[in-house]
Design a protein around this motif. Structure first.
Motif, PDB file in Angstrom:
ATOM      1  N   THR B  40      43.489   9.754  78.206  1.00 19.75           N
ATOM      2  CA  THR B  40      42.957  11.114  78.099  1.00 19.75           C
ATOM      3  C   THR B  40      41.827  11.144  77.078  1.00 19.75           C
ATOM      4  N   THR B  41      40.709  11.732  77.478  1.00 16.70           N
ATOM      5  CA  THR B  41      39.522  11.834  76.621  1.00 16.70           C
ATOM      6  C   THR B  41      39.291  13.307  76.308  1.00 16.70           C
ATOM      7  N   LEU B  42      39.211  13.626  75.019  1.00 19.45           N
ATOM      8  CA  LEU B  42      39.032  15.022  74.593  1.00 19.45           C
ATOM      9  C   LEU B  42      37.661  15.150  73.951  1.00 19.45           C
ATOM     10  N   LYS B  43      36.902  16.113  74.426  1.00 21.93           N
ATOM     11  CA  LYS B  43      35.521  16.287  73.945  1.00 21.93           C
ATOM     12  C   LYS B  43      35.462  16.555  72.455  1.00 21.93           C
ATOM     13  N   ALA B  44      34.431  16.040  71.807  1.00 23.75           N
ATOM     14  CA  ALA B  44      34.205  16.324  70.383  1.00 23.75           C
ATOM     15  C   ALA B  44      34.107  17.835  70.185  1.00 23.75           C
ATOM     16  N   GLY B  45      34.767  18.319  69.154  1.00 20.56           N
ATOM     17  CA  GLY B  45      34.678  19.737  68.822  1.00 20.56           C
ATOM     18  C   GLY B  45      35.625  20.625  69.612  1.00 20.56           C
ATOM     19  N   SER B  46      36.518  20.030  70.396  1.00 19.50           N
ATOM     20  CA  SER B  46      37.417  20.855  71.212  1.00 19.50           C
ATOM     21  C   SER B  46      38.773  21.047  70.532  1.00 19.50           C
ATOM     22  N   GLU B  47      39.476  22.083  70.974  1.00 15.82           N
ATOM     23  CA  GLU B  47      40.786  22.435  70.410  1.00 15.82           C
ATOM     24  C   GLU B  47      41.712  22.809  71.561  1.00 15.82           C
ATOM     25  N   HIS B  48      42.958  22.356  71.495  1.00 16.13           N
ATOM     26  CA  HIS B  48      43.878  22.478  72.628  1.00 16.13           C
ATOM     27  C   HIS B  48      45.263  22.851  72.118  1.00 16.13           C
ATOM     28  N   THR B  49      45.887  23.821  72.738  1.00 16.64           N
ATOM     29  CA  THR B  49      47.274  24.156  72.391  1.00 16.64           C
ATOM     30  C   THR B  49      48.164  23.758  73.558  1.00 16.64           C
ATOM     31  N   PHE B  50      49.122  22.869  73.262  1.00 12.62           N
ATOM     32  CA  PHE B  50      50.015  22.360  74.305  1.00 12.62           C
ATOM     33  C   PHE B  50      51.465  22.478  73.847  1.00 12.62           C
ATOM     34  N   GLU B  51      52.333  22.606  74.818  1.00  8.50           N
ATOM     35  CA  GLU B  51      53.774  22.591  74.527  1.00  8.50           C
ATOM     36  C   GLU B  51      54.468  22.086  75.784  1.00  8.50           C
ATOM     37  N   GLU B  99      35.595  14.057  66.549  1.00  7.42           N
ATOM     38  CA  GLU B  99      34.768  13.148  67.340  1.00  7.42           C
ATOM     39  C   GLU B  99      35.549  12.899  68.622  1.00  7.42           C
ATOM     40  N   GLU B 100      34.875  12.591  69.713  1.00  7.75           N
ATOM     41  CA  GLU B 100      35.568  12.379  70.989  1.00  7.75           C
ATOM     42  C   GLU B 100      36.789  11.483  70.796  1.00  7.75           C
ATOM     43  N   LEU B 101      37.934  11.963  71.237  1.00  2.00           N
ATOM     44  CA  LEU B 101      39.190  11.213  71.131  1.00  2.00           C
ATOM     45  C   LEU B 101      39.507  10.552  72.466  1.00  2.00           C
ATOM     46  N   VAL B 102      39.889   9.283  72.408  1.00  2.00           N
ATOM     47  CA  VAL B 102      40.423   8.589  73.586  1.00  2.00           C
ATOM     48  C   VAL B 102      41.863   8.217  73.255  1.00  2.00           C
ATOM     49  N   MET B 103      42.795   8.717  74.067  1.00  4.11           N
ATOM     50  CA  MET B 103      44.216   8.638  73.752  1.00  4.11           C
ATOM     51  C   MET B 103      44.985   8.008  74.916  1.00  4.11           C
ATOM     52  N   ALA B 104      45.942   7.142  74.580  1.00  4.91           N
ATOM     53  CA  ALA B 104      46.846   6.557  75.580  1.00  4.91           C
ATOM     54  C   ALA B 104      48.147   7.346  75.539  1.00  4.91           C
ATOM     55  N   CYS B 105      48.500   7.985  76.657  1.00  7.05           N
ATOM     56  CA  CYS B 105      49.603   8.958  76.700  1.00  7.05           C
ATOM     57  C   CYS B 105      50.695   8.495  77.660  1.00  7.05           C
ATOM     58  N   CYS B 106      51.948   8.569  77.210  1.00  2.00           N
ATOM     59  CA  CYS B 106      53.102   8.286  78.081  1.00  2.00           C
ATOM     60  C   CYS B 106      53.901   9.564  78.237  1.00  2.00           C
ATOM     61  N   PHE B 107      54.307   9.882  79.461  1.00  2.00           N
ATOM     62  CA  PHE B 107      55.131  11.057  79.733  1.00  2.00           C
ATOM     63  C   PHE B 107      56.458  10.643  80.372  1.00  2.00           C
ATOM     64  N   ASN B 108      57.520  11.253  79.895  1.00  2.00           N
ATOM     65  CA  ASN B 108      58.841  11.122  80.502  1.00  2.00           C
ATOM     66  C   ASN B 108      59.434  12.526  80.600  1.00  2.00           C
ATOM     67  N   PRO B 109      59.847  13.030  81.776  1.00  2.00           N
ATOM     68  CA  PRO B 109      59.716  12.368  83.073  1.00  2.00           C
ATOM     69  C   PRO B 109      58.241  12.168  83.447  1.00  2.00           C
ATOM     70  N   PRO B 110      57.993  11.238  84.358  1.00  2.00           N
ATOM     71  CA  PRO B 110      56.605  10.982  84.732  1.00  2.00           C
ATOM     72  C   PRO B 110      55.961  12.195  85.383  1.00  2.00           C
ATOM     73  N   VAL B 111      54.686  12.381  85.096  1.00  3.49           N
ATOM     74  CA  VAL B 111      53.893  13.424  85.738  1.00  3.49           C
ATOM     75  C   VAL B 111      53.654  13.010  87.190  1.00  3.49           C
ATOM     76  N   THR B 112      53.714  14.003  88.104  1.00  2.74           N
ATOM     77  CA  THR B 112      53.506  13.682  89.524  1.00  2.74           C
ATOM     78  C   THR B 112      52.023  13.673  89.893  1.00  2.74           C
ATOM     79  N   GLY B 113      51.210  14.356  89.093  1.00  2.41           N
ATOM     80  CA  GLY B 113      49.790  14.511  89.412  1.00  2.41           C
ATOM     81  C   GLY B 113      49.491  15.908  89.928  1.00  2.41           C
ATOM     82  N   ALA B 114      50.538  16.657  90.306  1.00  5.27           N
ATOM     83  CA  ALA B 114      50.343  18.000  90.870  1.00  5.27           C
ATOM     84  C   ALA B 114      50.432  19.097  89.809  1.00  5.27           C
TER      85      ALA B 114
END
Lengths: 132, 132
Positions: B40-51, B99-114
């Motif tokens: 996952t690549t996040l643009k420089a200067g961006s802010e994200h709220t996730f849960e 600065e642009e972030l490049v992140m390696a992300c693991c999800f459990n349960p796996p994301v289906t893509g939908a």
């Protein structure tokens, strides 16, 4: 939330090594994420035969250069930054490092930290570790 | 064995984007690894709220600079290469990219893509997707 830094952990007992590789365990089974996550560094010029009979593993190349040979099909794939391989069939394989490889690895079931590579290149299943 | 290259996938439908981030799905649920794995690549200067109420996620910083605020504790942690955070409590959080972030992300349960991010910053649970 767990926050850990590779650079802090690499000189602790969360770094497991043999002569040719070091694996820093960023997440282990007791973190209860359902997977473990390791940053593994393989020395330039090294070769490794692994077969995770009891685990699924995915490996993403962050830096370095090498190759992987699937010993089931005899196919060889180049490994460069951005390449991921996933051992969805518990594939027996040879991993070669031409330049030092840094790899992000996920294991399911999660590694406990107590495993050692057995002669066949595998880790024991969690239930065998518990009864050992 | 599955072998995929980020650089090949980033221009395909395995790359999911909004204006501020792109997530390349290297492994999804149908790969049957028991987790999914995304770059996952996040643009420089961006802010994200996730849960991620329905998922465990670990995120490892490959490159870039930013911070994460745990909205449960109000603690903020710097993110630089080598830092990993793991949302073991499904922690609601704000992720900021200086600065642009490049992140390696693991999800459990796996994301289906939908999945899509819902208003509350979560993804639906797999069973809700199936019945949708």
């Amino acid at each position: 939330m767990i926050v850990r830094n590779f650079h802090d952990l690499k000189d602790t007992d969360r770094a497991v090594s043999d002569a040719q590789w070091t694996s820093v365990r960023m997440l282990l089974a007791d973190d209860k994420m359902g997977f473990s996550f390791h940053i593994t560094t393989l020395k330039a010029g090294s070769e490794h035969t692994f077969e995770y009979k009891n685990h699924f593993e995915s490996v993403y190349c962050i830096s370095g250069k090498g190759s992987i040979t699937d010993l089931g099909t005899n196919e060889t794939h180049e490994i460069t930054p951005g390449v991921m391989y996933a051992l969805n069939l518990h594939d027996r394989h040879i991993l070669r490092s031409e330049e030092e490889l840094v790899m992000a690895c996920c294991f399911n079931p999660p590694v406990t930290g107590a495993e050692v590579h057995r002669e066949d290149g595998s880790y024991a299943a969690p239930e065998d570790l518990e009864s050992a």
